[in-house]
Motif scaffolding. Structure first.
Motif, PDB file in Angstrom:
ATOM      1  N   GLN A  27     -51.489  47.597  53.962  1.00 10.91           N
ATOM      2  CA  GLN A  27     -50.974  48.051  52.232  1.00 10.91           C
ATOM      3  C   GLN A  27     -51.218  46.637  50.762  1.00 10.91           C
ATOM      4  OE1 GLN A  27     -48.789  47.799  54.930  1.00 10.91           O
ATOM      5  NE2 GLN A  27     -46.899  46.950  54.330  1.00 10.91           N
ATOM      6  N   ASP A  28     -50.795  44.643  51.500  1.00 14.39           N
ATOM      7  CA  ASP A  28     -51.140  44.125  50.612  1.00 14.39           C
ATOM      8  C   ASP A  28     -51.807  43.650  50.381  1.00 14.39           C
ATOM      9  OD1 ASP A  28     -47.969  44.740  50.320  1.00 14.39           O
ATOM     10  OD2 ASP A  28     -47.533  43.740  52.373  1.00 14.39           O
ATOM     11  N   HIS A  29     -53.479  43.909  50.842  1.00 17.00           N
ATOM     12  CA  HIS A  29     -54.430  42.983  50.884  1.00 17.00           C
ATOM     13  C   HIS A  29     -54.944  42.976  49.507  1.00 17.00           C
ATOM     14  CE1 HIS A  29     -58.416  42.856  51.400  1.00 17.00           C
ATOM     15  NE2 HIS A  29     -58.779  41.515  52.282  1.00 17.00           N
ATOM     16  N   ASP A  30     -55.153  44.251  49.297  1.00 15.67           N
ATOM     17  CA  ASP A  30     -55.807  44.046  47.865  1.00 15.67           C
ATOM     18  C   ASP A  30     -55.264  43.583  46.768  1.00 15.67           C
ATOM     19  OD1 ASP A  30     -57.736  45.552  48.859  1.00 15.67           O
ATOM     20  OD2 ASP A  30     -57.240  47.106  47.895  1.00 15.67           O
ATOM     21  N   ARG A  31     -53.513  42.817  46.564  1.00 20.41           N
ATOM     22  CA  ARG A  31     -52.785  42.251  45.968  1.00 20.41           C
ATOM     23  C   ARG A  31     -52.966  41.571  46.225  1.00 20.41           C
ATOM     24  NH1 ARG A  31     -48.286  40.292  46.675  1.00 20.41           N
ATOM     25  NH2 ARG A  31     -47.950  41.858  48.278  1.00 20.41           N
ATOM     26  N   VAL A  32     -52.906  40.774  47.387  1.00 24.50           N
ATOM     27  CA  VAL A  32     -53.141  39.263  47.940  1.00 24.50           C
ATOM     28  C   VAL A  32     -54.468  38.552  47.212  1.00 24.50           C
ATOM     29  CG1 VAL A  32     -53.032  37.393  50.283  1.00 24.50           C
ATOM     30  CG2 VAL A  32     -50.894  38.745  49.283  1.00 24.50           C
ATOM     31  N   VAL A  33     -55.276  39.378  47.636  1.00 26.39           N
ATOM     32  CA  VAL A  33     -56.701  38.871  47.106  1.00 26.39           C
ATOM     33  C   VAL A  33     -57.055  38.694  45.655  1.00 26.39           C
ATOM     34  CG1 VAL A  33     -59.243  39.198  47.262  1.00 26.39           C
ATOM     35  CG2 VAL A  33     -58.192  40.033  48.961  1.00 26.39           C
ATOM     36  N   ASP A  34     -56.357  39.859  44.653  1.00 29.63           N
ATOM     37  CA  ASP A  34     -56.043  39.865  43.498  1.00 29.63           C
ATOM     38  C   ASP A  34     -55.298  38.243  42.979  1.00 29.63           C
ATOM     39  OD1 ASP A  34     -57.191  40.921  41.084  1.00 29.63           O
ATOM     40  OD2 ASP A  34     -54.378  40.806  40.833  1.00 29.63           O
ATOM     41  N   THR A  35     -54.538  38.212  43.358  1.00 23.36           N
ATOM     42  CA  THR A  35     -53.709  37.182  43.338  1.00 23.36           C
ATOM     43  C   THR A  35     -54.375  35.857  43.122  1.00 23.36           C
ATOM     44  OG1 THR A  35     -51.340  38.396  43.923  1.00 23.36           O
ATOM     45  CG2 THR A  35     -50.910  35.821  43.879  1.00 23.36           C
ATOM     46  N   LEU A  36     -54.967  35.859  44.817  1.00 23.70           N
ATOM     47  CA  LEU A  36     -55.717  33.642  44.866  1.00 23.70           C
ATOM     48  C   LEU A  36     -56.663  34.065  44.402  1.00 23.70           C
ATOM     49  CD1 LEU A  36     -55.026  34.552  49.007  1.00 23.70           C
ATOM     50  CD2 LEU A  36     -54.167  32.955  47.376  1.00 23.70           C
ATOM     51  N   GLY A  37     -56.997  34.836  43.528  1.00 23.10           N
ATOM     52  CA  GLY A  37     -58.425  34.775  42.978  1.00 23.10           C
ATOM     53  C   GLY A  37     -58.543  34.332  41.746  1.00 23.10           C
TER      54      GLY A  37
END
Length: 156
Positions: free
Chosen positions: A78-88
């Protein structure tokens, strides 16, 4: 947005630019026997569709004490997209991909020194949803090239 289909001329234009991204459209057109306007229009379309991006790569080993590393990050689904967005959004991140296998996300980072690399690893570990971070430091890059797959088998 549907996936774009490249025709043979698109492939040839991209191959020309992969050899030298600074190559003039006039030279590409001459090499492919097409009008320069055709090359210019197609390159713009490929860039607008996010298929083509022309950029410069640096050699990290020539940057003094700079540290290049890969982080393999496991995250709660459930946190995948948010983590990707943050790291990006982090300036230290040079490559970011979703992976299948033992990690969910692969992150390549370039830091100025060991201390900064350690701090960045801790920062990734502290992101909500991150379950595990494994790091491998890259000591020498032997090849970096993102190319269009060949339609014909290559000789080894």
């Amino acid at each position: 947005m549907p996936t774009s289909i490249l025709d043979p001329l698109d492939y040839e234009i991209v191959r020309e630019l992969q050899e030298d991204g600074r190559r003039a459209f006039r030279e590409v057109a001459r090499n492919l026997s097409v009008p320069e306007a055709t090359v210019r229009t197609r390159v713009k379309r490929l860039q607008d569709q996010g298929i083509l991006q022309i950029l410069a790569f640096t050699n990290p080993s020539k940057l003094g004490q700079a540290k290049l590393a890969l982080f393999f990050v496991s995250v709660a689904p459930q946190d995948h997209d948010r983590v990707v967005d943050t790291l990006g959004r982090w300036s230290e991140v040079s490559y970011l991909s979703t992976t299948l296998g033992t990690a969910d996300i692969c992150v390549q980072v370039l830091c100025r020194d060991d201390e900064t690399l350690w701090g960045l690893q801790q920062k990734v570990r502290s992101l909500p949803g991150v379950q595990d971070v494994r790091m491998m430091q890259e000591v020498k890059v032997h090849k970096i090239r993102f190319t269009i797959p060949s339609v014909q088998p290559t000789e080894e």
